[in-house]
Design an enzyme around this catalytic site. Sequence first.
Site, short mmCIF file in Angstrom:
data_model
loop_
_atom_site.label_atom_id
_atom_site.label_comp_id
_atom_site.label_asym_id
_atom_site.label_seq_id
_atom_site.Cartn_x
_atom_site.Cartn_y
_atom_site.Cartn_z
N ARG A 169 13.05 22.10 -40.88
CA ARG A 169 11.82 21.76 -41.60
C ARG A 169 12.03 20.83 -42.79
O ARG A 169 11.29 19.86 -42.98
CB ARG A 169 11.15 23.05 -42.12
CG ARG A 169 10.35 23.78 -41.13
CD ARG A 169 10.40 25.26 -41.41
NE ARG A 169 11.71 25.75 -41.03
CZ ARG A 169 12.01 26.16 -39.79
NH1 ARG A 169 11.08 26.21 -38.90
NH2 ARG A 169 13.23 26.53 -39.47
N THR A 170 13.02 21.14 -43.61
CA THR A 170 13.17 20.37 -44.85
C THR A 170 13.58 18.94 -44.52
O THR A 170 13.07 17.99 -45.12
CB THR A 170 14.22 21.04 -45.76
OG1 THR A 170 13.91 22.43 -45.85
CG2 THR A 170 14.22 20.43 -47.14
N ARG A 216 20.83 18.12 -49.17
CA ARG A 216 21.06 19.57 -49.04
C ARG A 216 22.55 19.77 -48.98
O ARG A 216 23.26 19.06 -48.24
CB ARG A 216 20.38 20.10 -47.78
CG ARG A 216 20.76 21.53 -47.47
CD ARG A 216 19.94 22.12 -46.36
NE ARG A 216 18.60 22.45 -46.81
CZ ARG A 216 17.76 23.23 -46.13
NH1 ARG A 216 18.12 23.74 -44.97
NH2 ARG A 216 16.55 23.49 -46.60
N LYS A 256 38.00 11.44 -43.41
CA LYS A 256 39.20 10.63 -43.67
C LYS A 256 39.71 10.87 -45.09
O LYS A 256 40.57 10.14 -45.58
CB LYS A 256 38.87 9.14 -43.48
CG LYS A 256 38.55 8.79 -42.04
CD LYS A 256 38.30 7.29 -41.89
CE LYS A 256 36.85 6.99 -41.66
NZ LYS A 256 36.52 5.59 -41.58
N HIS A 268 15.99 25.87 -54.33
CA HIS A 268 15.32 25.10 -53.28
C HIS A 268 13.97 24.65 -53.87
O HIS A 268 12.91 25.13 -53.47
CB HIS A 268 15.13 25.97 -52.04
CG HIS A 268 14.85 25.22 -50.77
ND1 HIS A 268 14.48 23.88 -50.75
CD2 HIS A 268 14.87 25.61 -49.47
CE1 HIS A 268 14.29 23.51 -49.49
NE2 HIS A 268 14.52 24.53 -48.70
N1 CP Z 1 12.52 26.46 -45.18
C1 CP Z 1 13.61 25.72 -44.91
O1 CP Z 1 14.35 25.31 -45.80
O2 CP Z 1 13.78 25.47 -43.56
P1 CP Z 1 14.95 24.60 -42.94
O3 CP Z 1 16.25 25.32 -43.25
O4 CP Z 1 14.65 24.54 -41.47
O5 CP Z 1 14.94 23.25 -43.59
#
Ligand code: CP
Length: 361
Positions: free
Chosen positions: A87-88, A137, A116, A170
Amino acid sequence: MAHDKKLSDISWDDFQSLSLIEKGSYFQGTPPHTLIAQQFSRFRLEELCTLATRIKRINKRREGANHLKTLLCDKRAMLYFAQPSTRTYLSHNAACQILGLDTMDVRDSKTSSEVKGETAEDTIRTFSSYADMIIMRHPVGGFAERVAWMLAHTNREIPVLNAGSGADQHPTQALLDVYTLERSFEQIGGMDGKHIAFVGDLARGRTVRSLAWMLTLYKDMTLYFVAPEPLQIGQDILDLLDAAGTKYVVTQDFASVMPLADAIYMTRIQDEWDEEGQSSTTGSSEFCIDATHMHILKDTTAILHPLPRREELSTDIDNDQRAMYWRQMRNGMWIRAALILTTFGRQDEVHQYYDDYKPGN
Ligand code: CP
């Protein structure tokens, strides 16, 4: 909050010693970064929610969608996802497409020159040579802050957007959660005074950690943290709530909380972080919701989940009007579009278009 603090003016050690609130004032300048929940004010949350709704409405018509695509068509975004995401990743990518940004990505460090021996820092600096923002992320908590700090000491400081870091933050998920709650409570008096229950793995769920703090920005909220003892919310978050004067209840008794809640925020067990088998303590159905519980809830209770889900959220309730999690997921695309637009300071053009053409709902 002062906006004149620069990451280039502080050493990494001094920066790390700051409180989360103090850190937030370093992310508001030029370029603005989105790194932690604590950098947001209520005003800023409301501004983003309004902008997200306007972008969504404008995008419904072809001419509106075409206009939006011109706004950031001179920009490129790097999506660096060193942890799995559906999703993110997709919603940030879609948000970029709505605004006309081109995107590039690295979704697996094994496909970059990190294999490397290139350091993560050099990898990031390479991204900044090609892109105008980094959406990232990373499994290491605080690494997105390190990236922003490091780029501030180069001649190519570009905005960094934290799309999930370690088990700690998050912030963009918290934005879409606030947006979903705001929309859910629109007809029942708004956010203030609501009772919000968090259920599941609260110790390691970064979405809960970010959202719980953002909810301190609203008046008279009561938060319930419902989890087995080993997976309860961290004392650091409770300390932040205490400092903000936000009421909370820590409990294992989900049944007693259900009828009180205006929103229930379910979360899955984050067993990818297991070190001492914490997840094995949570096999019972006490921290699950299914069709048998729906008569206990208020008619207006909003059920949220950041997803992905497991057995804690039954598919039996997907079609109940109180199930907000699919809408919540789609809201992520609109609020992230709003966030990216404001990152580049182009929000006035959306407001101008909206006022000129007044697209309907
Ligand atoms: N809610 C969320 O962070 O979903 P994903 O891990 O699929 O990005």
